[in-house]
Design an enzyme around this catalytic site. Structure first.
Site, PDB file in Angstrom:
ATOM      1  CB  CYS A   1     -21.412   2.276  -5.123  1.00 12.98           C
ATOM      2  SG  CYS A   1     -21.654   2.634  -3.338  1.00 12.98           S
TER       3      CYS A   1
ATOM      4  CG  HIS B   1     -16.881   2.918  -3.174  1.00 17.04           C
ATOM      5  ND1 HIS B   1     -16.458   4.129  -2.713  1.00 17.04           N
ATOM      6  CD2 HIS B   1     -18.021   2.655  -3.151  1.00 17.04           C
ATOM      7  CE1 HIS B   1     -17.738   4.527  -2.277  1.00 17.04           C
ATOM      8  NE2 HIS B   1     -18.700   3.721  -2.504  1.00 17.04           N
TER       9      HIS B   1
END
Lengths: 334, 334
Positions: free
Chosen positions: B129, B242
């Site tokens: 990710c 993130h």
């Protein structure tokens, strides 16, 4: 043993209150302590050594007879009060950014450059909080071989914005849990369940004032004028310890084992080895403490055998501000 | 228009449920969708396109007749099911780390290397990710001049640890507000009001599996085998986006303006210019979206005129996992 008359200027803020706490905790030799703040707070009381002190309004007259003034006010107020403090013959240990880069003002981290404190002309500056924590962490390495370049990305606690910063995070958490509107006043946007990559004012080069302190103040503290630092400052929803991810290049090759040993031996620095079974620190491990914890020391993957990567954490209000200032005051008593 | 029989393997997790949501949202041409999970979840139902689907136990028989299997299970389960999926003639778009570095398995970010997807032998891997988000952010710069070196410090959301990670942060917040004990089960220590500089398993070189993915997977995605990446992965108390602080050195000199223009033009990438008056993104700005936002583009202070520093954010569950997998499946339909 000589005793000192000490004033805390800005005694109602997070750092000012912590200065009073630490003066008592470290049994700083005081014959008198005055708690000074703006007129707004005059008449209130603050804790000191199991008692309370009255808050007095800070005026140009407040410093007469004082030996040491610990400053926990903003740069503007620090500039305004400096002449009165110096004229009164007190030494001004100032936590603001006002005088840090002035040539005739020492910028001191007592574990690193205590000798600079003695060359003062009435004012000694306390460095920026993230800078103190990072410099204590890398000081041991710098003594093995000068640091030429450093990349730093910070994870900074809300206490860096003072009592109001802490209150804002707590209020946002409470509102979110209750399903109420989350309000933002202090930070540029919501900090609860978020991180904000903007601390300080933006400069021409795209960096912020806060980011450039790591390079400019770091050079002065380490006596390393050639050190380049590329810093990114980020606020995180943590109460009071700052963390910094650091990658650095030294002049000479240095092994990871050498670096770890240097960190272990560096004053004020703890090489994290067993924090509840972990060998790295987190902000919670290091809150309400004076030492800077370092972990994740490893070979950097860019700078080759002159490169190291590490992670450090330290309490922003204590070592990043109040404790460092009281330690500077202690140097004056020796 | 051809329609496809699609199975989601691991349909009850955070990523699996998001894959179903995104298949519907992007109107992926399906004639049948099967939701597969472990026996434990069989019989429950999950949402898909305004209806619910029954969860079926995943067995070697589950894949017969399927065209595409989207994998949202761990590496062990992915390895176990691969033969049955490939034997059934389906293409396995797998989100686990099991096959990413296998030579005969393409590792694809559709905005960067879509052509690689077509060279598959039954399996296409979805990258890590943080790696997806960072590579989408730097792809435009890499096209101007190859990236030689990169330092990355991450600020990773709890969703990276799946539904349980989100639940743990929420439970810790609730316990803290109520003054109850804060319990820790998923993360190595408390994440509420904390950050944790340890994600993945530690390797011989001191880095973690998660940290080395940024270099190893990044090289494969960008077709840039010489790129060195020094990464520090840190968990922060954020739900699902993130963020990454990036410093990089390109082969050739590149101006900040060139870099910003390259980012603006890069597919899947947004140069943050006015997010509620801010020109930098935060995790909350980028949650529940597919685009990667980039801000704070500036001249790096270490690498000279070949150096850049930037900040990027992207939704971990969507672009960092589910959306990227569905986009890979879309490449197969063209």
């Amino acid at each position: 043993m000589k005793e000192y008359k000490v004033a805390v200027l800005g005694a109602t803020g997070a750092v000012g209150q912590e200065m009073l706490k630490i003066l008592a905790e470290r049994r700083f030799p005081v014959s008198q302590v005055r708690a000074l703040a703006s007129a707004r707070s005059a008449g209130k009381r603050v804790y000191f050594a199991g008692e309370t002190l009255p808050i007095e309004e800070a005026t140009a007259e407040s410093f007469k007879g004082m030996d040491i003034v610990l400053g926990a006010v903003g740069a503007g107020a620090a500039r305004a009060f400096r002449p009165a403090i110096v004229d009164a013959g007190a030494v001004f240990v100032d936590n603001s950014s006002a005088f840090r880069m002035d040539e005739d003002v020492p910028l001191v981290v007592p574990e690193i450059n205590p000798e600079d404190a003695l060359r003062h002309h009435g004012v000694i500056a306390n460095p920026n909080c993230s800078t103190i924590i990072t410099m204590v962490a890398v000081n041991g390495i710098q003594r093995v071989s000068p640091i030429e370049a450093m990349v730093a990305s910070t994870y900074q606690a809300v206490s860096g914005a003072g009592r109001e910063g802490i209150d804002e995070l707590e209020a946002q958490i409470a509102a979110d849990v209750q399903g109420a509107d989350v309000e933002t006043h202090i930070f540029p946007c919501r900090i609860h369940k978020n991180v904000i990559p903007m601390i300080g004012d933006r400069l021409e080069n795209g960096y912020t004032t806060e980011e450039m302190k790591m390079q400019n103040e770091g050079r002065k503290i380490l006596h390393n004028a050639g050190m380049n630092v590329c810093c990114t400052c980020v606020r995180v929803p943590v109460i009071r310890s700052h963390s910094i991810s650091v990658q650095l290049r030294t002049r000479d090759a240095i092994s990871v084992e050498q670096a770890m040993e240097a960190i272990r031996l560096a004053p004020g620095c703890v090489l994290a080895q067993n924090l509840d079974g972990r060998d790295y620190p987190t902000p919670l491990d290091t809150s309400d403490q004076d030492q800077v914890y370092v972990g994740r020391v490893r070979r950097d993957l860019i700078f080759g055998d002159r490169g190291l990567s590490l992670w450090c954490c330290g309490d922003q209000i204590r070592k990043g501000a109040a404790t460092n200032a009281v330690q500077i005051a202690e140097l004056l008593t020796k």
